[in-house]
Design a protein around this motif. Structure first.
Motif, PDB file in Angstrom:
ATOM      1  N   SER A  48       0.804  -1.210   0.000  1.00  0.00           N
ATOM      2  CA  SER A  48       0.000   0.000   0.000  1.00  0.00           C
ATOM      3  C   SER A  48       0.845   1.272   0.000  1.00  0.00           C
ATOM      4  N   THR A  52      -0.813   4.076   0.694  1.00  0.00           N
ATOM      5  CA  THR A  52      -1.610   4.985   1.506  1.00  0.00           C
ATOM      6  C   THR A  52      -1.675   4.633   2.988  1.00  0.00           C
ATOM      7  N   ASP A  71      -1.893   3.645  10.773  1.00  0.00           N
ATOM      8  CA  ASP A  71      -2.985   2.882  10.158  1.00  0.00           C
ATOM      9  C   ASP A  71      -2.780   1.385  10.357  1.00  0.00           C
ATOM     10  N   GLU A  94      -9.329  -4.723   3.540  1.00  0.00           N
ATOM     11  CA  GLU A  94      -9.857  -3.756   2.573  1.00  0.00           C
ATOM     12  C   GLU A  94     -11.193  -3.180   3.037  1.00  0.00           C
ATOM     13  N   VAL A 105     -10.509  -0.692   5.969  1.00  0.00           N
ATOM     14  CA  VAL A 105      -9.936   0.566   5.485  1.00  0.00           C
ATOM     15  C   VAL A 105     -10.992   1.368   4.725  1.00  0.00           C
ATOM     16  N   ALA A 106     -11.826   0.700   3.948  1.00  0.00           N
ATOM     17  CA  ALA A 106     -12.865   1.392   3.185  1.00  0.00           C
ATOM     18  C   ALA A 106     -13.893   2.056   4.099  1.00  0.00           C
ATOM     19  N   TRP A 141     -13.181   3.536   6.909  1.00  0.00           N
ATOM     20  CA  TRP A 141     -12.598   4.684   7.596  1.00  0.00           C
ATOM     21  C   TRP A 141     -12.961   5.977   6.876  1.00  0.00           C
ATOM     22  N   PRO A 142     -13.235   7.032   7.647  1.00  0.00           N
ATOM     23  CA  PRO A 142     -13.513   8.320   6.991  1.00  0.00           C
ATOM     24  C   PRO A 142     -12.265   8.810   6.259  1.00  0.00           C
ATOM     25  N   ARG A 143     -12.473   9.331   5.087  1.00  0.00           N
ATOM     26  CA  ARG A 143     -11.347   9.839   4.287  1.00  0.00           C
ATOM     27  C   ARG A 143     -11.187  11.322   4.550  1.00  0.00           C
ATOM     28  N   GLN A 144      -9.945  11.719   4.717  1.00  0.00           N
ATOM     29  CA  GLN A 144      -9.656  13.134   4.911  1.00  0.00           C
ATOM     30  C   GLN A 144      -9.357  13.760   3.557  1.00  0.00           C
ATOM     31  N   GLU A 145      -9.945  14.916   3.340  1.00  0.00           N
ATOM     32  CA  GLU A 145      -9.684  15.640   2.105  1.00  0.00           C
ATOM     33  C   GLU A 145      -8.314  16.278   2.186  1.00  0.00           C
TER      34      GLU A 145
END
Length: 90
Positions: free
Chosen positions: A40, A42, A47, A77, A80-81, A83-87
């Protein structure tokens, strides 16, 4: 972090092969998590540590190794999906 469907089976097979070769490591979740983290771009160390703490996969120990590895990869997967994504600011 996702592994494309085309590469998913090859990725699972490579992890399974590594697990076969390293018979001293009986923690399959750790082996899979290590491989996913290395693959990965990312996932950061925090994490990976969080994944290790929250990952709870019900793996059928009688299933073939590839099936167990795929189950763990899919659980990683999915976690991780969720989890809130940070902009990222432009």
């Amino acid at each position: 972090m996702g592994v494309s469907c085309q590469n998913h089976s090859a990725f699972v097979e490579s992890i399974a092969q590594s697990a076969r070769e390293d018979a001293s490591d009986h923690d399959l979740e750790a082996v899979v998590l290590r491989a996913v983290a290395q693959q990965s771009d990312t996932l950061s160390l925090p994490d990976v540590l969080e994944l290790r703490a929250v990952l709870d996969v019900d793996v059928d120990e009688t299933a073939p190794l590839e099936v167990r590895v795929a189950t763990i990869v899919d659980a990683i997967e999915a976690t991780v999906a969720s989890w809130p994504r940070q902009e990222v600011p432009a």
